[in-house]
Design an enzyme around this catalytic site. Sequence first.
Site, short mmCIF file in Angstrom:
data_model
loop_
_atom_site.label_atom_id
_atom_site.label_comp_id
_atom_site.label_asym_id
_atom_site.label_seq_id
_atom_site.Cartn_x
_atom_site.Cartn_y
_atom_site.Cartn_z
N CYS A 250 0.82 -1.21 0.00
CA CYS A 250 0.00 0.00 0.00
C CYS A 250 0.86 1.26 0.00
CB CYS A 250 -0.94 0.00 1.21
SG CYS A 250 -1.95 1.49 1.34
N CYS B 155 -1.47 1.82 -3.03
CA CYS B 155 -2.45 2.89 -2.79
C CYS B 155 -1.84 4.29 -2.73
CB CYS B 155 -3.19 2.64 -1.48
SG CYS B 155 -3.63 0.94 -1.13
N LYS C 53 0.04 5.50 -5.99
CA LYS C 53 -1.00 5.56 -7.01
C LYS C 53 -1.88 6.79 -6.84
CE LYS C 53 -4.77 4.14 -6.03
NZ LYS C 53 -5.29 2.80 -6.12
N TYR D 95 -9.41 -3.50 -11.70
CA TYR D 95 -9.27 -2.17 -11.11
C TYR D 95 -7.87 -1.60 -11.25
CZ TYR D 95 -7.16 -3.97 -6.75
OH TYR D 95 -6.32 -4.54 -5.82
N GLU E 52 -7.24 1.87 -13.29
CA GLU E 52 -6.64 3.01 -12.58
C GLU E 52 -5.40 3.52 -13.31
OE1 GLU E 52 -8.00 2.37 -7.95
OE2 GLU E 52 -6.04 1.62 -8.56
N HIS F 274 -27.53 20.99 -1.95
CA HIS F 274 -27.68 21.49 -3.32
C HIS F 274 -26.82 22.72 -3.55
CE1 HIS F 274 -29.75 22.17 -7.12
NE2 HIS F 274 -29.85 23.47 -6.77
N GLU G 255 -26.56 14.67 -3.98
CA GLU G 255 -27.97 14.85 -3.68
C GLU G 255 -28.87 13.97 -4.54
OE1 GLU G 255 -30.01 18.53 -4.92
OE2 GLU G 255 -28.16 19.05 -6.01
#
Length: 459
Positions: free
Chosen positions: A42, A47, A50, A176, A180, A436, A441
């Site tokens: 990681c 992670c 990346k 993934y 990525e 908003h 939302e």
Amino acid sequence: MNTKFDVIILGGGSGGLAVAERAVSYGQSVAVIDGSALGGTCVNRGCVPKKVMWYAANLAHAAHDASEYGIKTHISGMDWSRLVAGRQQYVTDINHYWANYVKELGITHIQGYATLKSHTEVAVGDQIYHAKHIVLATGSRPIVPPVPGAELGITSDGFFELNHCPKKVAMIGAGYIGIELTGILQAFGAQVTVIGLEARPLELFDEGLSTVLAETLTQQGVELRLGFMVTALSQQDSGIRVSSKDGQHLDGFDAVIWAVGRRPNTDNLGLAEIGITPLRSGVIETDLYQNTVVPNIYAVGDIAGRSPLTPVAVAAGRRLADRLFGGQANAKIDYDLIPTVVFAHPPIGCIGLNETQAKALDTVVTVYETAFTPMRYALNKKGNRTWMKLICAGETEKVVGLHVMGEGADEMLQGFAVAIKMGATKADFDRTIPIHPSSAEEFVTLKRPDRVYYPKINR
């Protein structure tokens, strides 16, 4: 030098360090054995570096879009070396943090690689260490298929060693990691072709999400060559050639990246000698309490084969220490409803069941879906659309799946994950006052379902 501990952990990545930190808090003597810098995949090759590259790619996208908002920009290129140097310094700082933190906690860091000698002994070189408990947390590594010329490609590890941005890239794998890295390279000006045996990108995700992702990638200029079984790489005058089983050839690549999955690092641990036989995939089977078949030996993280995500490894490691040393006999991780994010461009987030899985439930299932252009692209001629899907089950319409692709998906998912983990229903979403204007939302303003599935009678 001390050679006896309450617990020895093989691997200084996320899962191993989580066990170590929690065990020390309970007054245990702890040793962590790892031959690399602390932090594991990681921090060093996953992670963290990346995400730095992902942020840089986002800035590149923003710079290209700025002129349509009246902001005058001039992009003359990118300084890859500066980006890499900054990224590596950031990683090094984290390495130093862990090294110092481990020392402050009184954890012994043994530099090297361990081999199991018994259920209470491990060897590092000629030195034998003893412990009441041994935790296996050695992580995983990228897979390179055994095809001719495979060495012409690099893995995700090699991606972080690149000293320049390649111009034409073959990304082999549409999972993934491949998606990525494709987004990052495409943002930096590379021409990327995604090559995959699978029929659609992110094949294990919701089918609707895969469809929107494929459309977005194509719009961004990424070429998709799916259903393509790679059988060889070869060096040609024009660059690297990628060949398929049915005789197709893709030519002219100056970089090929293998992104076809990862394999647990369980090959050289001496598992057979103590009675542990990994699965063919390399995974060490455990129960939900991380116990292996050998008493006092446990496995956490990627090698245990459940949800190979950093936060999962951390949670599993902490629960294990709570159970072994904290008097919490039933402590274990809940593997249900784990949120997942793919840092694509734009990002993708999901939690719970996809539509195909939900249709198999023995209850009525309602699916709400929407797609729109977010305000981020209000003034841009071409912008990534945001796509959302909410899957509900039963008469109460309990939310059992949430899927989103779009700007801010990575951040909005965490809050929705808390609600879904607590058992939120569609009515709970509807009662929530929306923020908003925002993309998030839309999840609390969905009105009529797009599809309704009813359980099969006498299935």
